[in-house]
Design a protein around this motif. Sequence first.
Motif, PDB file in Angstrom:
ATOM      1  N   GLY A 377       0.815  -1.207   0.000  1.00  0.00           N
ATOM      2  CA  GLY A 377       0.000   0.000   0.000  1.00  0.00           C
ATOM      3  C   GLY A 377       0.848   1.256   0.000  1.00  0.00           C
ATOM      4  O   GLY A 377       0.582   2.210  -0.755  1.00  0.00           O
ATOM      5  N   TRP A 378       1.889   1.266   0.836  1.00  0.00           N
ATOM      6  CA  TRP A 378       2.783   2.421   0.863  1.00  0.00           C
ATOM      7  C   TRP A 378       3.528   2.552  -0.461  1.00  0.00           C
ATOM      8  O   TRP A 378       3.782   3.677  -0.940  1.00  0.00           O
ATOM      9  N   ALA A 379       3.901   1.430  -1.064  1.00  0.00           N
ATOM     10  CA  ALA A 379       4.570   1.473  -2.361  1.00  0.00           C
ATOM     11  C   ALA A 379       3.666   2.097  -3.411  1.00  0.00           C
ATOM     12  O   ALA A 379       4.117   2.885  -4.263  1.00  0.00           O
ATOM     13  N   ALA A 380       2.382   1.746  -3.350  1.00  0.00           N
ATOM     14  CA  ALA A 380       1.430   2.326  -4.301  1.00  0.00           C
ATOM     15  C   ALA A 380       1.302   3.826  -4.088  1.00  0.00           C
ATOM     16  O   ALA A 380       1.219   4.611  -5.043  1.00  0.00           O
ATOM     17  N   LEU A 381       1.278   4.250  -2.817  1.00  0.00           N
ATOM     18  CA  LEU A 381       1.184   5.676  -2.524  1.00  0.00           C
ATOM     19  C   LEU A 381       2.460   6.409  -2.945  1.00  0.00           C
ATOM     20  O   LEU A 381       2.403   7.566  -3.405  1.00  0.00           O
ATOM     21  N   ALA A 382       3.612   5.729  -2.771  1.00  0.00           N
ATOM     22  CA  ALA A 382       4.868   6.342  -3.210  1.00  0.00           C
ATOM     23  C   ALA A 382       4.874   6.530  -4.723  1.00  0.00           C
ATOM     24  O   ALA A 382       5.318   7.561  -5.246  1.00  0.00           O
ATOM     25  N   GLU A 383       4.356   5.521  -5.426  1.00  0.00           N
ATOM     26  CA  GLU A 383       4.258   5.624  -6.880  1.00  0.00           C
ATOM     27  C   GLU A 383       3.310   6.742  -7.269  1.00  0.00           C
ATOM     28  O   GLU A 383       3.550   7.473  -8.244  1.00  0.00           O
ATOM     29  N   LEU A 384       2.255   6.881  -6.497  1.00  0.00           N
ATOM     30  CA  LEU A 384       1.301   7.954  -6.753  1.00  0.00           C
ATOM     31  C   LEU A 384       1.985   9.315  -6.601  1.00  0.00           C
ATOM     32  O   LEU A 384       1.804  10.225  -7.431  1.00  0.00           O
ATOM     33  N   THR A 385       2.789   9.448  -5.544  1.00  0.00           N
ATOM     34  CA  THR A 385       3.509  10.697  -5.327  1.00  0.00           C
ATOM     35  C   THR A 385       4.475  10.976  -6.471  1.00  0.00           C
ATOM     36  O   THR A 385       4.580  12.111  -6.956  1.00  0.00           O
ATOM     37  N   TYR A 386       5.174   9.931  -6.895  1.00  0.00           N
ATOM     38  CA  TYR A 386       6.107  10.067  -8.015  1.00  0.00           C
ATOM     39  C   TYR A 386       5.370  10.508  -9.276  1.00  0.00           C
ATOM     40  O   TYR A 386       5.826  11.382 -10.017  1.00  0.00           O
TER      41      TYR A 386
END
Length: 416
Positions: A377-386
């Motif tokens: 989930g955090w990885a998905a949010l990090a990708e979203l931020t990117y």
Amino acid sequence: MWILSLLLLMAPGQSQPAAAPVASTCVRCHDDLDGELKEPVNLSKGDIHFRKGLSCHSCHGGDPTVGVDSGGPEDSMNPAKGYIGRPARQRIAELCASCHSKLDYMRRYNPQARVDQYTEYLTSHHGKRYKTGDTKAATCIDCHGAHGIHAVQDPNSTVYPTNVAATCGRCHADSARMASYGIPTNQLALYSNSVHGEALLKNRDISAPTCNDCHGNHGAAPPGVDAVANVCGQCHASQWDLFGKSPHKKAFAEGQLPACVTCHKHHDIKRATDAMLGVEETATCGTCHDAGSAGYRAAQQMKSGILALAAKLDVSHQVLGHAERAGMEVSRPLFDLTEGRDRLVRARVEVHRFDPAALRLVLDEGEKIAAASEQRGWAALAELTYRRKGLAVSVIILLTMIGLVLFKIRQIESSS
């Protein structure tokens, strides 16, 4: 002698039809009467016995053909023809058994029909009191009715699952009737507000247990201390199996404590929650285990582990939910998280083993799933931020290019 005559009258292959009822003066005459004399005719229209071809004389005796073309009521209701009128209450069970205990007779209507109800009834509290002459003891008609008896699987039957509690409550919730027995009369009220009662009476879930599922049908009796776990285990098989492997089984047996009932109660069983575990005021463990004892510490340890897993699963769900609402593809970790929820359910069941080490194995599995799901989930949010940063840079570049183009256009216009 009249009972013998009646039983002979009801013997298979003699007077009881297997198809449509014979033309009956009983029905014809009583249909013209009023009040309680007509009520049996009205009720019989939905009666399972009438639908199978039996009629009034099958239980009351007499000759139902006399009076159709000749004779009168005094002829059809002649004791010499086996007429008994209203059967004596202390003969009801035998009367019903005169058909229902005959396998060859009952096979006419149902090849799988049970024929041991009367024998089983005699082993029940009701049957034992009935045999002593107790006229208040429940017999066949108290549960099934006298006229208008419906098949058990018929929702209109008094013994259909959703109606059983009310049927038992007609006697067991009657304080005057129960006074001489010293039996509580709050069972129906308690059951109605229990998790079982809510499932059956409110949600109409006929798989939920009612009175006869725990006490038995014709052989009704309260389960003894040594039988409670076996009764509950008919539905709650996993919990029953784990309890059998726990140290509590021996301790409860030595202390004459009914297994499941000691913690969950009986008629007023509430939905099990994590609050029952531990040593707080809402928990049950502290009622037996003193502070500082091994059982006391085990209860604390098991509860803290379950609450920790529940909290980690909630955090994972929140992170994944945030990512999903933002449009990120997280269906796979969300699916994996259901496995973590399954481990939490298993952990709550595993509690019945009362072994912190065994419980820890299940909790560890759940925590690994929760951690992995949260990480994705955090990885998905990090990708979203990117992506958002990339989009911002792209927008800035695009706006800059547009600005330069507009500036160039103005230069051209001004020079011309």
